[in-house]
Design a protein around this motif. Sequence first.
Motif, PDB file in Angstrom:
ATOM      1  N   THR A  78      -4.726  -1.329  -5.722  1.00  0.00           N
ATOM      2  CA  THR A  78      -4.971  -1.884  -4.399  1.00  0.00           C
ATOM      3  C   THR A  78      -4.803  -0.801  -3.339  1.00  0.00           C
ATOM      4  OG1 THR A  78      -4.172  -4.064  -5.087  1.00  0.00           O
ATOM      5  CG2 THR A  78      -4.255  -3.622  -2.723  1.00  0.00           C
ATOM      6  N   ILE A  79      -5.777  -0.716  -2.445  1.00  0.00           N
ATOM      7  CA  ILE A  79      -5.702   0.200  -1.303  1.00  0.00           C
ATOM      8  C   ILE A  79      -5.241  -0.600  -0.098  1.00  0.00           C
ATOM      9  CG2 ILE A  79      -7.035   1.696   0.224  1.00  0.00           C
ATOM     10  CD1 ILE A  79      -8.793   2.347  -2.187  1.00  0.00           C
ATOM     11  N   VAL A  80      -4.292  -0.045   0.624  1.00  0.00           N
ATOM     12  CA  VAL A  80      -3.618  -0.754   1.704  1.00  0.00           C
ATOM     13  C   VAL A  80      -3.799   0.017   3.010  1.00  0.00           C
ATOM     14  CG1 VAL A  80      -1.371  -1.581   2.542  1.00  0.00           C
ATOM     15  CG2 VAL A  80      -1.901  -1.668   0.091  1.00  0.00           C
ATOM     16  N   THR A  81      -3.992  -0.704   4.112  1.00  0.00           N
ATOM     17  CA  THR A  81      -3.992  -0.081   5.429  1.00  0.00           C
ATOM     18  C   THR A  81      -3.711  -1.134   6.488  1.00  0.00           C
ATOM     19  OG1 THR A  81      -5.155   1.556   6.786  1.00  0.00           O
ATOM     20  CG2 THR A  81      -6.446  -0.350   6.074  1.00  0.00           C
ATOM     21  N   ALA A  82      -3.419  -0.671   7.690  1.00  0.00           N
ATOM     22  CA  ALA A  82      -3.311  -1.528   8.871  1.00  0.00           C
ATOM     23  C   ALA A  82      -4.439  -1.173   9.820  1.00  0.00           C
ATOM     24  CB  ALA A  82      -1.963  -1.342   9.553  1.00  0.00           C
ATOM     25  N   THR A  83      -4.842  -2.152  10.632  1.00  0.00           N
ATOM     26  CA  THR A  83      -5.983  -1.926  11.505  1.00  0.00           C
ATOM     27  C   THR A  83      -5.988  -2.922  12.647  1.00  0.00           C
ATOM     28  OG1 THR A  83      -8.404  -1.627  11.503  1.00  0.00           O
ATOM     29  CG2 THR A  83      -7.543  -3.528  10.317  1.00  0.00           C
ATOM     30  N   ASP A  84      -6.715  -2.568  13.724  1.00  0.00           N
ATOM     31  CA  ASP A  84      -7.103  -3.590  14.689  1.00  0.00           C
ATOM     32  C   ASP A  84      -8.617  -3.734  14.703  1.00  0.00           C
ATOM     33  OD1 ASP A  84      -7.786  -1.296  16.074  1.00  0.00           O
ATOM     34  OD2 ASP A  84      -6.293  -1.550  17.646  1.00  0.00           O
ATOM     35  N   ARG A  89     -11.884  -2.424   8.211  1.00  0.00           N
ATOM     36  CA  ARG A  89     -13.141  -2.852   7.608  1.00  0.00           C
ATOM     37  C   ARG A  89     -13.748  -1.731   6.772  1.00  0.00           C
ATOM     38  NH1 ARG A  89     -18.486  -5.213  10.813  1.00  0.00           N
ATOM     39  NH2 ARG A  89     -19.748  -5.574   8.941  1.00  0.00           N
ATOM     40  N   ALA A  90     -13.673  -0.494   7.275  1.00  0.00           N
ATOM     41  CA  ALA A  90     -14.225   0.641   6.531  1.00  0.00           C
ATOM     42  C   ALA A  90     -13.454   0.888   5.234  1.00  0.00           C
ATOM     43  CB  ALA A  90     -14.220   1.890   7.407  1.00  0.00           C
ATOM     44  N   VAL A  91     -12.137   0.816   5.292  1.00  0.00           N
ATOM     45  CA  VAL A  91     -11.332   1.001   4.075  1.00  0.00           C
ATOM     46  C   VAL A  91     -11.654  -0.084   3.062  1.00  0.00           C
ATOM     47  CG1 VAL A  91      -8.981   0.911   3.162  1.00  0.00           C
ATOM     48  CG2 VAL A  91      -9.490   2.310   5.174  1.00  0.00           C
ATOM     49  N   ALA A  92     -11.740  -1.343   3.519  1.00  0.00           N
ATOM     50  CA  ALA A  92     -12.072  -2.439   2.614  1.00  0.00           C
ATOM     51  C   ALA A  92     -13.438  -2.224   1.969  1.00  0.00           C
ATOM     52  CB  ALA A  92     -12.046  -3.759   3.368  1.00  0.00           C
ATOM     53  N   HIS A  93     -14.396  -1.782   2.758  1.00  0.00           N
ATOM     54  CA  HIS A  93     -15.758  -1.557   2.277  1.00  0.00           C
ATOM     55  C   HIS A  93     -15.777  -0.529   1.157  1.00  0.00           C
ATOM     56  CE1 HIS A  93     -20.180  -1.373   2.789  1.00  0.00           C
ATOM     57  NE2 HIS A  93     -20.040  -0.089   2.548  1.00  0.00           N
ATOM     58  N   ARG A 101      -9.255  -3.074  -5.163  1.00  0.00           N
ATOM     59  CA  ARG A 101      -8.952  -4.142  -4.214  1.00  0.00           C
ATOM     60  C   ARG A 101      -8.434  -3.529  -2.920  1.00  0.00           C
ATOM     61  NH1 ARG A 101      -6.697  -6.031  -9.000  1.00  0.00           N
ATOM     62  NH2 ARG A 101      -4.583  -5.519  -8.269  1.00  0.00           N
ATOM     63  N   ALA A 102      -8.485  -4.305  -1.841  1.00  0.00           N
ATOM     64  CA  ALA A 102      -7.961  -3.846  -0.558  1.00  0.00           C
ATOM     65  C   ALA A 102      -7.102  -4.930   0.063  1.00  0.00           C
ATOM     66  CB  ALA A 102      -9.095  -3.476   0.391  1.00  0.00           C
ATOM     67  N   GLU A 103      -6.013  -4.514   0.663  1.00  0.00           N
ATOM     68  CA  GLU A 103      -5.120  -5.414   1.399  1.00  0.00           C
ATOM     69  C   GLU A 103      -4.981  -4.837   2.806  1.00  0.00           C
ATOM     70  OE1 GLU A 103      -0.743  -7.575   0.834  1.00  0.00           O
ATOM     71  OE2 GLU A 103      -1.585  -6.265  -0.719  1.00  0.00           O
ATOM     72  N   ILE A 104      -5.465  -5.576   3.796  1.00  0.00           N
ATOM     73  CA  ILE A 104      -5.559  -5.069   5.157  1.00  0.00           C
ATOM     74  C   ILE A 104      -4.609  -5.845   6.059  1.00  0.00           C
ATOM     75  CG2 ILE A 104      -7.118  -4.494   7.039  1.00  0.00           C
ATOM     76  CD1 ILE A 104      -7.842  -3.175   4.338  1.00  0.00           C
ATOM     77  N   PHE A 105      -3.716  -5.143   6.728  1.00  0.00           N
ATOM     78  CA  PHE A 105      -2.730  -5.742   7.615  1.00  0.00           C
ATOM     79  C   PHE A 105      -3.255  -5.688   9.045  1.00  0.00           C
ATOM     80  CE2 PHE A 105      -0.506  -4.853   3.813  1.00  0.00           C
ATOM     81  CZ  PHE A 105       0.625  -5.646   3.769  1.00  0.00           C
ATOM     82  N   VAL A 106      -3.257  -6.845   9.714  1.00  0.00           N
ATOM     83  CA  VAL A 106      -3.768  -6.909  11.082  1.00  0.00           C
ATOM     84  C   VAL A 106      -2.701  -7.481  11.998  1.00  0.00           C
ATOM     85  CG1 VAL A 106      -6.157  -7.144  10.296  1.00  0.00           C
ATOM     86  CG2 VAL A 106      -4.823  -9.189  10.799  1.00  0.00           C
ATOM     87  N   PRO A 107      -2.562  -6.935  13.204  1.00  0.00           N
ATOM     88  CA  PRO A 107      -1.576  -7.445  14.157  1.00  0.00           C
ATOM     89  C   PRO A 107      -2.116  -8.612  14.946  1.00  0.00           C
ATOM     90  CG  PRO A 107      -2.688  -5.552  15.090  1.00  0.00           C
ATOM     91  CD  PRO A 107      -3.256  -5.741  13.708  1.00  0.00           C
ATOM     92  N   ASP A 108      -1.302  -9.138  15.825  1.00  0.00           N
ATOM     93  CA  ASP A 108      -1.760 -10.147  16.779  1.00  0.00           C
ATOM     94  C   ASP A 108      -2.909  -9.572  17.620  1.00  0.00           C
ATOM     95  OD1 ASP A 108       0.196 -11.992  16.020  1.00  0.00           O
ATOM     96  OD2 ASP A 108       1.629 -11.281  17.536  1.00  0.00           O
ATOM     97  N   LEU A 146      -1.892   1.881  -2.608  1.00  0.00           N
ATOM     98  CA  LEU A 146      -2.174   3.220  -2.114  1.00  0.00           C
ATOM     99  C   LEU A 146      -2.471   3.115  -0.623  1.00  0.00           C
ATOM    100  CD1 LEU A 146      -2.954   6.242  -2.355  1.00  0.00           C
ATOM    101  CD2 LEU A 146      -5.255   5.470  -2.983  1.00  0.00           C
ATOM    102  N   LEU A 147      -1.633   3.720   0.208  1.00  0.00           N
ATOM    103  CA  LEU A 147      -1.797   3.646   1.654  1.00  0.00           C
ATOM    104  C   LEU A 147      -2.853   4.660   2.101  1.00  0.00           C
ATOM    105  CD1 LEU A 147      -0.722   2.388   4.330  1.00  0.00           C
ATOM    106  CD2 LEU A 147       0.832   4.365   4.463  1.00  0.00           C
ATOM    107  N   VAL A 148      -3.915   4.155   2.742  1.00  0.00           N
ATOM    108  CA  VAL A 148      -4.950   5.020   3.332  1.00  0.00           C
ATOM    109  C   VAL A 148      -4.979   4.690   4.820  1.00  0.00           C
ATOM    110  CG1 VAL A 148      -7.382   5.690   3.321  1.00  0.00           C
ATOM    111  CG2 VAL A 148      -6.234   5.127   1.168  1.00  0.00           C
ATOM    112  N   GLN A 149      -4.077   5.319   5.555  1.00  0.00           N
ATOM    113  CA  GLN A 149      -3.843   4.976   6.953  1.00  0.00           C
ATOM    114  C   GLN A 149      -4.350   6.072   7.873  1.00  0.00           C
ATOM    115  OE1 GLN A 149      -2.388   1.887   7.894  1.00  0.00           O
ATOM    116  NE2 GLN A 149      -3.449   2.613   9.730  1.00  0.00           N
ATOM    117  N   ASP A 150      -5.034   5.686   8.930  1.00  0.00           N
ATOM    118  CA  ASP A 150      -5.497   6.643   9.935  1.00  0.00           C
ATOM    119  C   ASP A 150      -4.407   6.894  10.961  1.00  0.00           C
ATOM    120  OD1 ASP A 150      -5.655   4.071  10.937  1.00  0.00           O
ATOM    121  OD2 ASP A 150      -7.504   4.413  12.048  1.00  0.00           O
TER     122      ASP A 150
END
Length: 349
Positions: A78-84, A89-93, A101-108, A146-150
Amino acid sequence: MITNPGRDPRWVSRPAPPEVLAFHRALPGYSPTPLVPLMNGVLVKDESSRLGLPAFKALGASWAVHRALPDVTGGPATIVTATDGNHGRAVAHFARRFGRRAEIFVPDGVHPDAVRAIRDEGATVVHVPGDYDTAVKAAASVRRGLLVQDTAWPGYEEIPGWIVDGYSTLFAEIDTQLSRQPDLVLVPAGVGSLLQAALAHYRSRPDPARTRVVSVEPSTAACVAASVAAGHPVTVPTARTTMAGLNCGTVSTLAWPLIRPGLDGCCVVTDAEVSEAAHRLAAAGIDAGPCGAAPLAALPAIPTTGTVVLLATEGTAANPAGPATSRATAPPLRASPSARSHGQHRTHD
């Protein structure tokens, strides 16, 4: 425009690895994005459709996922990142393209359409109550992925550096499309990672002072301009802006060593100016979201001669919460601690 007092015309940068462009050219669906003439020597690099996505972020995410995966053979699936928005979306793609797989963390505050677009890429979306920095902290705490964070912080810099290298393809395309160096390039800047890629490219050319590079930021989040004026990285308070991907308060520690000697100047723009610029671009047939329209909004404040390139970094599909399209016809064209306490830095998202 604020002129950079630290600019050193003799300074030369290390270029991005040449294999980045070859990698992107080999991806299914790759083609250079258009360089569209707008007016009197002004051209727009239109990133509204890039590798199946509506923003330039696809370049950095694809290269970083490609580079990171061989290091975890037999490791996390699983590839993991946070985004607004765009980065997630690009990491998930590209996680899906590369069979992960991708797990994307989004804030409020992330628009429901942006969340839906991430889910449509096959990713699991995890809502984190709080702001972007809180979401990054949550993503970084995941042990199974696996964290792929910008975003860079001490001890986590290699993958963010690969993301920046991925953006180099955009500038290599401009070289081919123009057959010469432009005289001026205007770059939307969040914490400065796309700006870092621009400076690495143009300051490694045979004539490194030939192209002026100017950053463009929201007036509500101008951390690059404040840092350039101070002569060192500073943190500025931020406020809500339609330029969500540029809403950053601290300049990147990875970008600053290039910004200080290599950047020619900085401009700040308002949401109202950007809204007008977006409508002007739309009237010219160019689909640009708020971040992508920022360079055109800044153009009147910058002395220009010769060939000017505006980086329209996103289409309207990349920013569902962008300026309304019901506006009347536009006029004719003419450092405080962050989530990880020390040194967390966003790229343009």
